[in-house]
Design a protein around this motif. Structure first.
Motif, PDB file in Angstrom:
ATOM      1  N   THR A   1       0.858  -1.396   0.105  1.00 52.15           N
ATOM      2  CA  THR A   1       0.133  -0.020  -0.079  1.00 52.15           C
ATOM      3  C   THR A   1       0.869   1.313   0.153  1.00 52.15           C
ATOM      4  O   THR A   1       2.193   1.137   0.392  1.00 52.15           O
ATOM      5  N   GLY A   2       0.084   2.319  -0.021  1.00 50.31           N
ATOM      6  CA  GLY A   2       0.799   3.673  -0.097  1.00 50.31           C
ATOM      7  C   GLY A   2       0.544   4.418  -1.477  1.00 50.31           C
ATOM      8  O   GLY A   2       1.144   5.687  -1.307  1.00 50.31           O
ATOM      9  N   GLY A   3      -0.302   4.163  -2.308  1.00 47.32           N
ATOM     10  CA  GLY A   3      -0.468   5.015  -3.391  1.00 47.32           C
ATOM     11  C   GLY A   3      -1.736   4.429  -4.169  1.00 47.32           C
ATOM     12  O   GLY A   3      -2.144   3.378  -4.042  1.00 47.32           O
TER      13      GLY A   3
ATOM     14  N   ALA B   1       4.034   0.838  -6.978  1.00 46.83           N
ATOM     15  CA  ALA B   1       3.978   1.837  -8.169  1.00 46.83           C
ATOM     16  C   ALA B   1       5.295   1.800  -9.016  1.00 46.83           C
ATOM     17  O   ALA B   1       6.286   0.917  -8.134  1.00 46.83           O
ATOM     18  N   TYR B   2       5.352   2.181 -10.035  1.00 44.56           N
ATOM     19  CA  TYR B   2       6.461   1.826 -10.941  1.00 44.56           C
ATOM     20  C   TYR B   2       7.930   2.375 -10.288  1.00 44.56           C
ATOM     21  O   TYR B   2       8.903   1.970 -10.445  1.00 44.56           O
ATOM     22  N   TYR B   3       7.534   3.738  -9.623  1.00 45.85           N
ATOM     23  CA  TYR B   3       8.905   4.332  -9.184  1.00 45.85           C
ATOM     24  C   TYR B   3       9.342   3.680  -7.689  1.00 45.85           C
ATOM     25  O   TYR B   3      10.530   3.600  -7.323  1.00 45.85           O
TER      26      TYR B   3
ATOM     27  N   THR C   1       1.056   2.795 -12.532  1.00 52.29           N
ATOM     28  CA  THR C   1       1.223   3.935 -12.649  1.00 52.29           C
ATOM     29  C   THR C   1       0.064   4.848 -11.817  1.00 52.29           C
ATOM     30  O   THR C   1      -1.061   4.866 -12.449  1.00 52.29           O
ATOM     31  N   PRO C   2       0.441   5.476 -10.656  1.00 55.65           N
ATOM     32  CA  PRO C   2      -0.717   6.411  -9.973  1.00 55.65           C
ATOM     33  C   PRO C   2      -1.106   7.387 -10.787  1.00 55.65           C
ATOM     34  O   PRO C   2      -0.178   8.123 -11.603  1.00 55.65           O
TER      35      PRO C   2
END
Length: 190
Positions: free
Chosen positions: A53-55, A135-137, A161-162
């Motif tokens: 989690t986180g985005g 997320a990708y990053y 990708t958010p």
């Protein structure tokens, strides 16, 4: 005066060497971020899906993969301590899901903790392969945290990708800095 010049040369050389290493690392990290920007092996099933989690889009993507039978187990790591499965299902707009194989772990508050606590769950559930959703990053660092703690685990990166979040350069700088810190000696247990 000679001693100062020699000391200056040594300090300058050390800084240039460290700077060069950091630049090479940044190039490698940028390559890793671009290679994991899109989901891998979309047709390959795994034993489990782990969502960090986180985005935005992460939980929804994990639920979609689970619904499409890409794995028989789903772990969502890093949820708030008050979140329950019905709260998670509020993100879901598809058909009813078998929530018996959905697990929530509220203990993780960092990527390191995501890996440590998820590995406990992986071992308890005899999981050999996972699809890691984040997320990708965040993927290069998340992948590293899991892989160096459990090298035998097969991990398929599944980046999202958010819609919102940091700019590419800010994400690159932030995640690269955090990755460097993750290489420093630390205890595996949070």
């Amino acid at each position: 005066m000679r001693i100062l010049k020699s000391l200056f040369k040594i300090i300058f050389s050390a800084c240039a060497f460290i700077g060069g290493l950091l630049l090479i690392g940044l190039l490698i990290f940028t390559l890793a971020m671009s290679l994991t920007r899109t989901p891998h092996d979309l047709d390959q099933k795994t034993d489990a899906i782990i969502v960090l989690t986180g985005g935005d889009k992460r939980v929804e993507e994990g639920l979609e993969l689970f619904n499409n039978d890409m794995a028989t187990k789903l772990l969502i790591s890093g949820v708030h301590k008050d979140v329950r499965i019905p709260d998670i299902l509020s993100f879901w707009r598809g058909p009813a899901l078998n929530i018996g194989n959905v697990s929530l772990d509220p203990r993780a508050t960092s990527t390191i903790e995501n890996a440590v606590y998820s590995i406990e769950w992986i071992k308890e559930n005899d999981v050999k392969t996972i699809r890691l959703v984040t997320a990708y990053y965040h993927m290069p660092r998340a992948y590293w945290e899991f892989k160096h703690r459990m090298p035998e685990l097969k991990i398929i990166p599944h980046s999202v990708t958010p819609d919102s979040g940091p700019s590419y350069l800010k994400a690159l700088a932030s995640e690269y800095g955090k990755l460097i810190v993750s290489f420093l000696p630390q205890m595996d247990q949070p």
